[in-house]
Design a protein around this motif. Structure first.
Motif, short mmCIF file in Angstrom:
data_model
loop_
_atom_site.label_atom_id
_atom_site.label_comp_id
_atom_site.label_asym_id
_atom_site.label_seq_id
_atom_site.Cartn_x
_atom_site.Cartn_y
_atom_site.Cartn_z
N UNK A 57 0.85 -1.19 0.00
CA UNK A 57 0.00 0.00 0.00
C UNK A 57 0.89 1.25 0.00
N UNK A 58 0.54 2.21 -0.81
CA UNK A 58 1.33 3.42 -0.92
C UNK A 58 1.21 4.31 0.31
N UNK A 59 2.11 5.28 0.39
CA UNK A 59 2.12 6.22 1.49
C UNK A 59 1.79 7.63 1.01
N UNK A 60 1.56 8.50 1.97
CA UNK A 60 1.29 9.90 1.68
C UNK A 60 2.57 10.69 1.92
N UNK A 61 3.07 11.33 0.87
CA UNK A 61 4.37 11.98 0.92
C UNK A 61 4.21 13.48 0.75
N UNK A 62 4.78 14.22 1.69
CA UNK A 62 4.83 15.68 1.60
C UNK A 62 6.26 16.09 1.29
N UNK A 63 6.45 16.79 0.17
CA UNK A 63 7.76 17.30 -0.21
C UNK A 63 7.78 18.80 0.03
N UNK A 64 8.70 19.26 0.87
CA UNK A 64 8.88 20.69 1.09
C UNK A 64 10.07 21.14 0.26
N UNK A 65 9.82 22.03 -0.69
CA UNK A 65 10.88 22.52 -1.57
C UNK A 65 11.32 23.90 -1.10
N UNK A 66 12.65 24.10 -1.08
CA UNK A 66 13.17 25.36 -0.58
C UNK A 66 14.11 26.07 -1.53
N UNK A 67 14.07 25.70 -2.81
CA UNK A 67 14.96 26.36 -3.78
C UNK A 67 14.27 27.57 -4.39
N UNK A 68 14.91 28.75 -4.34
CA UNK A 68 14.34 29.93 -4.99
C UNK A 68 14.49 29.89 -6.50
N UNK A 69 15.15 28.87 -7.03
CA UNK A 69 15.32 28.71 -8.47
C UNK A 69 14.42 27.57 -8.93
N UNK A 70 13.24 27.88 -9.44
CA UNK A 70 12.22 26.85 -9.69
C UNK A 70 12.62 25.80 -10.70
N UNK A 71 13.52 26.11 -11.61
CA UNK A 71 13.90 25.15 -12.64
C UNK A 71 15.34 24.67 -12.42
N UNK A 72 15.80 24.74 -11.16
CA UNK A 72 17.18 24.39 -10.86
C UNK A 72 17.40 22.91 -10.62
N UNK A 73 18.60 22.58 -10.24
CA UNK A 73 19.01 21.19 -10.10
C UNK A 73 18.30 20.47 -8.96
N UNK A 74 18.08 21.17 -7.85
CA UNK A 74 17.39 20.54 -6.72
C UNK A 74 15.97 20.15 -7.11
N UNK A 75 15.27 21.04 -7.77
CA UNK A 75 13.90 20.74 -8.16
C UNK A 75 13.83 19.71 -9.28
N UNK A 76 14.87 19.59 -10.08
CA UNK A 76 14.94 18.51 -11.06
C UNK A 76 15.01 17.16 -10.35
N UNK A 77 15.79 17.09 -9.28
CA UNK A 77 15.85 15.88 -8.48
C UNK A 77 14.50 15.59 -7.82
N UNK A 78 13.82 16.63 -7.37
CA UNK A 78 12.50 16.46 -6.77
C UNK A 78 11.52 15.89 -7.79
N UNK A 79 11.57 16.40 -9.01
CA UNK A 79 10.68 15.89 -10.07
C UNK A 79 10.92 14.41 -10.32
N UNK A 80 12.19 14.00 -10.32
CA UNK A 80 12.52 12.59 -10.52
C UNK A 80 12.05 11.75 -9.33
N UNK A 81 12.29 12.23 -8.13
CA UNK A 81 11.84 11.54 -6.92
C UNK A 81 10.32 11.38 -6.94
N UNK A 82 9.62 12.45 -7.26
CA UNK A 82 8.17 12.44 -7.28
C UNK A 82 7.64 11.46 -8.33
N UNK A 83 8.29 11.42 -9.48
CA UNK A 83 7.87 10.49 -10.54
C UNK A 83 7.99 9.04 -10.06
#
Length: 218
Positions: free
Chosen positions: A1-27
């Motif tokens: 059974x899946x879980x409920x995941x909350x991702x808190x993002x703190x990068x002021x650069x919306x298309x930066x490397x950290x958020x690219x990793x977040x997109x991969x993690x989320x996928x």
């Protein structure tokens, strides 16, 4: 059974490397049947903690800002993910403001309203040496000890300076997908083809893929 995941993002650069990793993690997390919500500390309106500790009695902060939504999500989520680039060897100021607003969960009434039990850390930095993450890792451990959360994993990526530098390190994108994919799985199985397919699709129509021309991104 899946879980409920909350991702808190703190990068002021919306298309930066950290958020690219977040997109991969989320996928990866969505592909394995988990629910995911994002709280973007950069775009949310959050007052700084005033430190009067009156929240200990109420179980929540007195401010009627986006912290109300944050509190709601902390009561919804099983898993909490911190995603922040390294600024001055630490979390960004936006992420730190969110962490300061966790003060209610340091007392019994507030902690009872928080359903989070597990945490993950995703971070990227310009500096190529891995010790650039020492301060953030130490703060992450300290935070989890205080709030009695279980640290499950962390993904730390050094040496990514400009936008899309993370694309030159596909092994880290794969690790992000795998980390998300394995959440909620009763058994860890190698499903390389599923992971590879998820990597290919991880950035298509992602809510984090916002175009921003001419920015120096981390």
């Amino acid at each position: 059974m899946g879980k409920k995941i909350l991702i808190i993002t703190g990068s002021p650069r919306p298309n930066g490397n950290t958020n690219t990793l977040v997109a991969a993690f989320m996928a990866g997390a969505v592909a394995s049947g988990n629910e995911v919500q994002i709280f973007d500390a950069v775009t949310r309106e959050l007052n700084p903690c005033h430190g009067d500790c009156s929240c200990f009695e109420r179980g929540y902060c007195m401010f009627k800002d986006d912290g109300v939504k944050l509190h709601e999500l902390m009561g919804w989520a099983d898993v909490l993910v911190f995603a922040s680039p390294i600024y001055w060897k630490g979390f960004t100021s936006q992420m730190k403001r969110v962490i300061d607003r966790f003060n209610p969960y340091n007392a019994p009434k507030g902690r009872a309203s928080c359903s989070v039990t597990e945490t993950y850390l995703i971070s990227a930095a310009i500096t190529p040496e891995i010790n650039i993450f020492n301060a953030v890792s130490q703060e992450f451990v300290h935070l989890n000890e205080i709030l009695n959360f279980k640290i499950c994993d962390e993904l730390l990526v050094p040496g990514v300076e400009k936008i899309n530098d993370i694309q030159k390190k596909p092994e880290y994108i794969k690790k992000a997908v795998e980390m998300g994919y394995r959440i909620g799985q009763s058994q860890l199985q190698e499903e390389e083809q599923n992971i590879e397919n998820t990597i290919k699709k991880s950035f298509v129509d992602s809510p984090l893929r916002r175009h921003q021309e001419g920015c120096w991104l981390i």
